[in-house]
Design a protein around this motif. Structure first.
Motif, PDB file in Angstrom:
ATOM      1  N   THR A 123       0.839  -1.206   0.000  1.00  0.00           N
ATOM      2  CA  THR A 123       0.000   0.000   0.000  1.00  0.00           C
ATOM      3  C   THR A 123       0.874   1.255   0.000  1.00  0.00           C
ATOM      4  OG1 THR A 123      -1.642  -1.217   1.275  1.00  0.00           O
ATOM      5  CG2 THR A 123      -1.901   1.180   1.160  1.00  0.00           C
ATOM      6  N   LYS A 124       0.711   2.085  -1.037  1.00  0.00           N
ATOM      7  CA  LYS A 124       1.563   3.276  -1.141  1.00  0.00           C
ATOM      8  C   LYS A 124       0.805   4.575  -0.926  1.00  0.00           C
ATOM      9  CE  LYS A 124       5.461   1.612  -1.322  1.00  0.00           C
ATOM     10  NZ  LYS A 124       6.002   0.780  -2.365  1.00  0.00           N
ATOM     11  N   ALA A 125      -0.531   4.503  -0.953  1.00  0.00           N
ATOM     12  CA  ALA A 125      -1.321   5.723  -0.759  1.00  0.00           C
ATOM     13  C   ALA A 125      -2.785   5.356  -0.547  1.00  0.00           C
ATOM     14  CB  ALA A 125      -1.185   6.650  -1.960  1.00  0.00           C
ATOM     15  N   ILE A 126      -3.518   6.314   0.028  1.00  0.00           N
ATOM     16  CA  ILE A 126      -4.983   6.245   0.054  1.00  0.00           C
ATOM     17  C   ILE A 126      -5.465   7.342  -0.881  1.00  0.00           C
ATOM     18  CG2 ILE A 126      -7.061   6.520   1.464  1.00  0.00           C
ATOM     19  CD1 ILE A 126      -5.277   5.748   3.924  1.00  0.00           C
ATOM     20  N   LEU A 127      -6.321   6.971  -1.838  1.00  0.00           N
ATOM     21  CA  LEU A 127      -6.908   7.985  -2.713  1.00  0.00           C
ATOM     22  C   LEU A 127      -8.388   8.104  -2.335  1.00  0.00           C
ATOM     23  CD1 LEU A 127      -6.294   8.480  -6.510  1.00  0.00           C
ATOM     24  CD2 LEU A 127      -8.514   8.906  -5.471  1.00  0.00           C
ATOM     25  N   ALA A 128      -8.709   9.178  -1.604  1.00  0.00           N
ATOM     26  CA  ALA A 128     -10.059   9.332  -1.063  1.00  0.00           C
ATOM     27  C   ALA A 128     -10.843  10.344  -1.881  1.00  0.00           C
ATOM     28  CB  ALA A 128      -9.981   9.772   0.389  1.00  0.00           C
ATOM     29  N   VAL A 129     -12.146  10.087  -1.983  1.00  0.00           N
ATOM     30  CA  VAL A 129     -13.024  10.960  -2.766  1.00  0.00           C
ATOM     31  C   VAL A 129     -14.144  11.476  -1.860  1.00  0.00           C
ATOM     32  CG1 VAL A 129     -14.537  11.079  -4.792  1.00  0.00           C
ATOM     33  CG2 VAL A 129     -12.600   9.479  -4.780  1.00  0.00           C
ATOM     34  N   GLU A 130     -14.448  12.751  -1.957  1.00  0.00           N
ATOM     35  CA  GLU A 130     -15.663  13.286  -1.330  1.00  0.00           C
ATOM     36  C   GLU A 130     -16.791  13.010  -2.313  1.00  0.00           C
ATOM     37  OE1 GLU A 130     -12.994  15.585  -1.525  1.00  0.00           O
ATOM     38  OE2 GLU A 130     -12.591  16.227   0.537  1.00  0.00           O
ATOM     39  N   THR A 131     -17.372  11.815  -2.214  1.00  0.00           N
ATOM     40  CA  THR A 131     -18.382  11.437  -3.201  1.00  0.00           C
ATOM     41  C   THR A 131     -19.623  12.322  -3.060  1.00  0.00           C
ATOM     42  OG1 THR A 131     -17.529   9.202  -3.304  1.00  0.00           O
ATOM     43  CG2 THR A 131     -19.794   9.507  -4.054  1.00  0.00           C
ATOM     44  N   PHE A 132     -20.075  12.856  -4.163  1.00  0.00           N
ATOM     45  CA  PHE A 132     -21.171  13.832  -4.227  1.00  0.00           C
ATOM     46  C   PHE A 132     -20.862  15.061  -3.374  1.00  0.00           C
ATOM     47  CE2 PHE A 132     -23.948   9.784  -4.675  1.00  0.00           C
ATOM     48  CZ  PHE A 132     -23.571   9.646  -6.003  1.00  0.00           C
ATOM     49  N   GLY A 133     -19.577  15.265  -3.095  1.00  0.00           N
ATOM     50  CA  GLY A 133     -19.162  16.443  -2.332  1.00  0.00           C
ATOM     51  C   GLY A 133     -19.235  16.282  -0.825  1.00  0.00           C
ATOM     52  N   ASN A 134     -19.582  15.079  -0.356  1.00  0.00           N
ATOM     53  CA  ASN A 134     -19.703  14.861   1.087  1.00  0.00           C
ATOM     54  C   ASN A 134     -18.322  14.625   1.721  1.00  0.00           C
ATOM     55  OD1 ASN A 134     -20.127  13.804   3.683  1.00  0.00           O
ATOM     56  ND2 ASN A 134     -22.067  12.876   3.096  1.00  0.00           N
ATOM     57  N   PRO A 135     -17.921  15.500   2.650  1.00  0.00           N
ATOM     58  CA  PRO A 135     -16.541  15.438   3.178  1.00  0.00           C
ATOM     59  C   PRO A 135     -16.356  14.513   4.372  1.00  0.00           C
ATOM     60  CG  PRO A 135     -17.660  17.332   4.101  1.00  0.00           C
ATOM     61  CD  PRO A 135     -18.674  16.640   3.198  1.00  0.00           C
TER      62      PRO A 135
END
Ligand SMILES: *Cc1c(COP(=O)(O)O)cnc(C)c1O
Length: 391
Positions: A123-135
């Motif tokens: 594991t070299k990184a976490i790629l996180a998304v604010e899906t639909f803009g939810n933080p």
């Protein structure tokens, strides 16, 4: 498009965008100039970061962020299967492996516990998304990444102007990336922005977006770098991911109007909530009390007794009434383009169940109350038709 149509989204543009666009066009400076610089400053400031690097798209920005962090073949990056496909594609661009985890049913973002369970020595990184803009969970992801001593890459393409616990989106990761496609909170037509507090990372991205040139070089006028050796010196294999001055000019105008643009979106989201709150078959987006949303889209979902085919018929019915709707998002791990990774239906049950029942409703800041009402009424009508079918 007929005049009765209510589109899924629409950019919020004004005379200021036209003015800056024409000014830039007449200046004769169409790439690498003052508009890019100003746009970078304005977006970085909104995201609470010290550096902004404008690029040609959100996808290009994510690609450069991964390259600048040295992620490549043999590496694993943990991410969500419930997102626009670009957030996973960029991991594949650099030859790394996207490791998907299931989502939290409320926030619809990657479940922090599932991320922790998916960590391996690769594991070299976490790629996180604010899906639909939810933080929601962004602070947890940041803490987890710090504990693991790996970078958090924040795909904040859907969250410009949103804050969580008072902290702006874009500032949670080692690096954050915004996108400015016309359906986002602000647009440049096409465009993106990398934000970070890490000056070396920003400089690496600046070089990579500009064919691997040393960062100080600008084309300039007569005697500028374009006419000297430096413009033709390439320190690394880079890309042309630059944002033109014309696109940046639109972005500067959008950022100067940012407060108004976001306020309007918040009002439309509030109206939808008031209007749909009493409809038992519809699950509204959950907003964490610690979040102040800038609203990318307004996505509701049908309750669990509805099957995907029923959801699809509701969407089709809405479209027949000239109301733009979309099933945001099909799960990435089940996309045909991801078949080679060997995923199977049932692997991420929450993401798959949510994904089969979502409906993105028309959403933009200039929607009228009448339009919102019409959308809500039509949605209720289509849902009651499905219930009748079932008997
Ligand atoms: C829009 C978006 C992107 C890509 O942005 P583009 O500018 O269209 O390349 C990436 N990730 C997410 C989550 C997005 O919503």
């Amino acid at each position: 498009m007929s005049e009765h149509e209510i589109p899924l989204s629409r950019p919020d543009l004004s005379a200021l965008e036209e003015e800056l666009l024409i000014l830039t066009l007449r200046s004769g400076r169409l790439s690498i100039g003052p508009m890019q610089e100003e746009f970078e400053r304005l977006v970085a400031q909104e995201a609470g970061c010290s550096h902004g690097v404008a690029v040609s798209s959100g996808t290009a920005g994510l690609h450069l962020a991964l390259l600048a962090l040295g992620i490549g073949p043999g590496d694993e990056v943990i991410t969500t299967p419930f997102s626009f496909i670009a957030s996973a594609n960029v991991i594949r661009y650099v030859g790394a492996k996207p490791v998907f985890v299931d989502i939290c049913p409320k926030s619809l973002n990657a479940d922090p516990a599932a991320i922790e369970a998916a960590v391996t020595e690769h594991t070299k990184a976490i790629l996180a998304v604010e899906t639909f803009g939810n933080p929601q969970h962004m602070d947890e992801y940041a803490r987890l990444a710090a504990k693991l001593e790996i970078p958090l890459i924040e795909d904040c393409c859907e969250a410009l102007g949103t804050t969580y616990r008072g902290r702006p989106c874009g500032s949670f990761g080692r690096v954050g990336v915004f996108g400015f496609y016309p359906n986002k909170q602000i647009t440049t037509g096409e465009g993106g922005m990398i934000v970070t507090d890490d000056e070396r990372l920003a400089d690496a991205c600046r070089s990579l977006r500009n064919q691997g040139r040393p960062i100080a070089t600008a084309p300039g006028g007569p005697g500028g770098a374009m006419n000297t050796g430096a413009w033709l010196e390439h320190e690394r294999v880079g890309y042309n991911y630059r944002l033109s001055e014309l696109n940046a000019a639109i972005g500067v105008a959008q950022m100067r109007r940012f407060k108004t643009i976001i306020e309007r979106r918040r009002m439309v989201a509030d109206l939808y909530m008031q209007r749909l709150m009493g409809v038992p078959e519809v699950v509204l987006p959950t907003v964490d009390p610690e979040a102040k949303m800038s609203w990318f889209v307004y996505v509701v979902r049908l309750s669990t007794e509805f099957a995907t085919e029923e959801r699809d018929r509701v969407i089709n019915g809405m479209r027949i009434h000239e109301i733009g709707c979309a099933p945001y998002f099909p799960c990435i791990h089940l996309q045909p383009a991801y078949r080679d990774l060997g995923h199977r239906p049932g692997q991420f049950p929450i993401a798959e169940s949510v994904s089969g029942r979502t409906i993105a409703l028309p959403f933009h800041g200039r929607m009228t109350e009448r339009e919102i009402d019409l959308v809500a009424q039509t949605l209720e009508l289509m849902i009651s038709r499905e219930s009748l079918h079932r008997g």
